[in-house]
Design an enzyme around this catalytic site. Structure first.
Site, PDB file in Angstrom:
ATOM      1  N   GLY A   1      -3.943  -6.439  22.354  1.00  0.00           N
ATOM      2  CA  GLY A   1      -2.109  -5.750  21.816  1.00  0.00           C
ATOM      3  C   GLY A   1      -3.000  -4.409  21.019  1.00  0.00           C
ATOM      4  CG  ASP A   2      -6.872  -3.337  19.284  1.00  0.00           C
ATOM      5  OD1 ASP A   2      -6.405  -3.857  18.523  1.00  0.00           O
ATOM      6  OD2 ASP A   2      -7.678  -3.534  19.347  1.00  0.00           O
TER       7      ASP A   2
ATOM      8  CG  PHE B   1      -1.395   1.244   1.485  1.00  0.00           C
ATOM      9  CD1 PHE B   1      -1.805   2.064   0.746  1.00  0.00           C
ATOM     10  CD2 PHE B   1      -1.338   1.686   3.090  1.00  0.00           C
ATOM     11  CE1 PHE B   1      -2.325   3.474   1.221  1.00  0.00           C
ATOM     12  CE2 PHE B   1      -2.119   2.244   3.217  1.00  0.00           C
ATOM     13  CZ  PHE B   1      -1.979   3.273   2.716  1.00  0.00           C
TER      14      PHE B   1
ATOM     15  CE1 TYR C   1       4.127  -4.179  12.368  1.00  0.00           C
ATOM     16  CE2 TYR C   1       2.712  -2.053  14.267  1.00  0.00           C
ATOM     17  CZ  TYR C   1       3.872  -2.786  12.626  1.00  0.00           C
ATOM     18  OH  TYR C   1       3.633  -1.782  11.657  1.00  0.00           O
TER      19      TYR C   1
HETATM   20  N1  LIG Z   1      -0.703   1.596   7.211  1.00  0.00           N
HETATM   21  C1  LIG Z   1      -0.662   2.455   8.102  1.00  0.00           C
HETATM   22  O1  LIG Z   1      -0.661   2.981   9.198  1.00  0.00           O
HETATM   23  C2  LIG Z   1       1.091   1.581   9.164  1.00  0.00           C
HETATM   24  C3  LIG Z   1       1.681   2.398  10.001  1.00  0.00           C
HETATM   25  C4  LIG Z   1       2.718   3.181  10.769  1.00  0.00           C
HETATM   26  C5  LIG Z   1       3.725   2.093   9.863  1.00  0.00           C
HETATM   27  N2  LIG Z   1       3.738   1.003   9.235  1.00  0.00           N
HETATM   28  C6  LIG Z   1       4.731   0.531   8.399  1.00  0.00           C
HETATM   29  O2  LIG Z   1       4.317   0.923   6.544  1.00  0.00           O
HETATM   30  C7  LIG Z   1       4.925  -0.412   5.804  1.00  0.00           C
HETATM   31  C8  LIG Z   1       4.200  -0.513   4.759  1.00  0.00           C
HETATM   32  O3  LIG Z   1       2.453  -1.593   4.904  1.00  0.00           O
HETATM   33  P1  LIG Z   1       1.856  -0.899   4.155  1.00  0.00           P
HETATM   34  O4  LIG Z   1       0.676  -0.452   5.442  1.00  0.00           O
HETATM   35  O5  LIG Z   1       1.827  -0.363   3.072  1.00  0.00           O
HETATM   36  O6  LIG Z   1       0.953  -2.565   4.093  1.00  0.00           O
HETATM   37  P2  LIG Z   1       1.437  -3.278   3.039  1.00  0.00           P
HETATM   38  O7  LIG Z   1       0.798  -5.043   3.544  1.00  0.00           O
HETATM   39  O8  LIG Z   1       0.796  -2.974   2.148  1.00  0.00           O
HETATM   40  O9  LIG Z   1       2.819  -3.386   2.343  1.00  0.00           O
HETATM   41  C9  LIG Z   1       4.264  -4.044   3.396  1.00  0.00           C
HETATM   42  C10 LIG Z   1       4.666  -5.258   2.398  1.00  0.00           C
HETATM   43  O10 LIG Z   1       5.452  -5.865   2.621  1.00  0.00           O
HETATM   44  C11 LIG Z   1       5.728  -7.122   1.945  1.00  0.00           C
HETATM   45  N3  LIG Z   1       7.026  -7.780   2.687  1.00  0.00           N
HETATM   46  C12 LIG Z   1       6.059  -8.348   4.240  1.00  0.00           C
HETATM   47  N4  LIG Z   1       6.737  -9.425   4.249  1.00  0.00           N
HETATM   48  C13 LIG Z   1       7.692  -9.638   3.446  1.00  0.00           C
HETATM   49  C14 LIG Z   1       9.240 -10.803   3.298  1.00  0.00           C
HETATM   50  N5  LIG Z   1       9.594 -10.568   4.022  1.00  0.00           N
HETATM   51  N6  LIG Z   1      10.161 -10.211   2.075  1.00  0.00           N
HETATM   52  C15 LIG Z   1       9.504  -8.755   1.275  1.00  0.00           C
HETATM   53  N7  LIG Z   1       8.011  -8.353   1.248  1.00  0.00           N
HETATM   54  C16 LIG Z   1       8.064  -8.557   2.534  1.00  0.00           C
HETATM   55  C17 LIG Z   1       4.212  -7.156   1.791  1.00  0.00           C
HETATM   56  O11 LIG Z   1       4.265  -8.094   0.275  1.00  0.00           O
HETATM   57  C18 LIG Z   1       4.294  -5.906   1.201  1.00  0.00           C
HETATM   58  O12 LIG Z   1       3.865  -5.422  -0.064  1.00  0.00           O
HETATM   59  C19 LIG Z   1       5.236  -1.307   7.596  1.00  0.00           C
HETATM   60  O13 LIG Z   1       6.548  -1.097   7.314  1.00  0.00           O
HETATM   61  C20 LIG Z   1       4.371  -0.813   7.661  1.00  0.00           C
HETATM   62  O14 LIG Z   1       4.904  -1.631   9.320  1.00  0.00           O
HETATM   63  C21 LIG Z   1       2.461   0.948   8.335  1.00  0.00           C
END
Ligand SMILES: NC(=O)c1ccc[n+]([C@@H]2O[C@H](COP(=O)([O-])OP(=O)(O)OC[C@H]3O[C@@H](n4cnc5c(N)ncnc54)[C@H](O)[C@@H]3O)[C@@H](O)[C@H]2O)c1
Length: 312
Positions: free
Chosen positions: A273-274, A13, A143
């Site tokens: 965990g919420d 995303f 996490y």
């Molecule tokens: N969405 C939020 O509100 C939010 C908030 C805080 C932090 N984050 C962080 O932002 C980052 C992106 O999150 P997102 O919301 O876009 O989620 P997402 O699930 O869309 O993106 C994560 C991506 O990582 C890839 N991935 C997972 N495990 C993998 C592996 N072992 N090897 C290679 N690729 C792998 C997945 O296929 C996916 O494309 C993450 O690090 C997440 O922890 C997101």
């Protein structure tokens, strides 16, 4: 100056929006993603997707071949609930995988590292709100523990190997391409359900009937922070969020209005965990990076609903 940037999780995303923006800024982009939760459909045609697990030995071969100037690390197991159910799975991706990425950076001369952490998770239920980066984090889920551990490792790599790095601690990011069927991402889940005519559930603690509070930030604002992160050499952690708390009940009403529906929500118990409340102080990002959130919740929700209507 144009750079070669390797984005882990760039088919996800947020990472895919960051890839779009880096390409638009003239950078060369390589994406490393195993498509665990991402999708090749998210990618612009001119981004090069390498299907690889960040925890696998092949990741090092990729970095050796591509020799990126910058690694932007978005890949992760992203669900707090999954991490509480299976801490080992979370550790395999978010700790061991993360270390594999850092080792490759050091081995192959990567100049700068952008780490994505979670301001919505690492601080825990601290009393100081809005929460600045200087507060001692109290992570409550595997996490959050693993994200914070990653931040500590970055400090080690900075001291030991001189790896320049910045950590972006996101609030609750929402917008187009977020998975409406995932276990995380309440905006996409609400929008997806309301557009399908289904009833969403608001998870709440008994003493917070309007739901928990979260600090929502539109993905386009987050993308601008990622541009700033590679333009300069700022080090350390930065909260990247909307800078205002919104209860889940309030959010639901805003999504309901944006979808133009009168469907109501059910309520359910908070999940393991919420966090109860999250509200991040974004003034350091404004002071040091010249970044501030620009998209209001109403505008961001309207754009998100338009996207999901088109994608339906
Ligand atoms: N969405 C939020 O509100 C939010 C908030 C805080 C932090 N984050 C962080 O932002 C980052 C992106 O999150 P997102 O919301 O876009 O989620 P997402 O699930 O869309 O993106 C994560 C991506 O990582 C890839 N991935 C997972 N495990 C993998 C592996 N072992 N090897 C290679 N690729 C792998 C997945 O296929 C996916 O494309 C993450 O690090 C997440 O922890 C997101």
């Amino acid at each position: 100056m144009a750079m070669k940037i390797l984005i882990t999780g760039g088919a996800g995303f947020i990472g895919s929006h960051v890839a779009d923006a880096y390409l638009a800024a003239g950078h060369d982009v390589v994406i490393a993603d195993n498509l665990l939760s991402g999708s090749a459909d998210h990618l612009p045609g001119d981004a090069c997707l390498q299907r690889v697990d960040i925890a696998a030995p092949e990741f090092d071969l990729l970095v050796e071949r591509e020799r990126p100037d910058v690694v932007n690390h978005h890949a992760a197991q992203v669900s707090v609930t999954v991490s509480a159910r299976d801490p080992g799975l979370d550790a395999r991706i978010n700790c061991v995988g993360f270390l594999n990425v850092l080792q490759s950076c050091v081995r192959h001369g990567v100049g700068r590292f952008v780490m994505i952490s979670s301001g919505g998770a690492v601080y825990g239920d601290v009393h100081q709100r809005p929460t600045p980066e200087t507060v001692t984090p109290q992570p409550l889920s595997p996490y959050a523990i693993h994200k914070l551990t990653g931040e500590h490792y970055l400090e080690f790599y900075r001291r030991e190997y001189g790896l320049s790095s910045i950590t972006l601690r996101y609030g609750n990011v929402y917008g187009p391409r977020q998975d409406p069927h995932g276990e995380a991402g309440v905006v996409a889940i609400f929008v997806g359900k309301l557009l399908r005519g289904e009833q969403p559930t608001i998870f709440a603690y008994p003493d917070q009937p309007a739901g928990m509070s979260r600090d929502y930030v539109y993905v386009e604002d987050v993308v601008r922070a990622n541009l700033r992160a590679v333009e300069g050499d700022a080090e350390g952690a930065f909260n990247i969020a909307g800078g205002a708390p919104v209860r889940t009940g309030e959010l639901f009403h805003a999504v309901q209005a944006a979808c133009g529906t009168t469907l109501t929500a059910a309520t359910g118990p908070a999940r393991p965990g919420d966090l109860r409340d999250s509200w991040l102080d974004v003034s350091r990002a404004e002071r040091v990076l010249g970044w501030r959130p620009e998209v209001s919740l109403a505008d961001g929700l309207a754009r998100t609903v338009t996207y999901f209507r088109g994608a339906a």
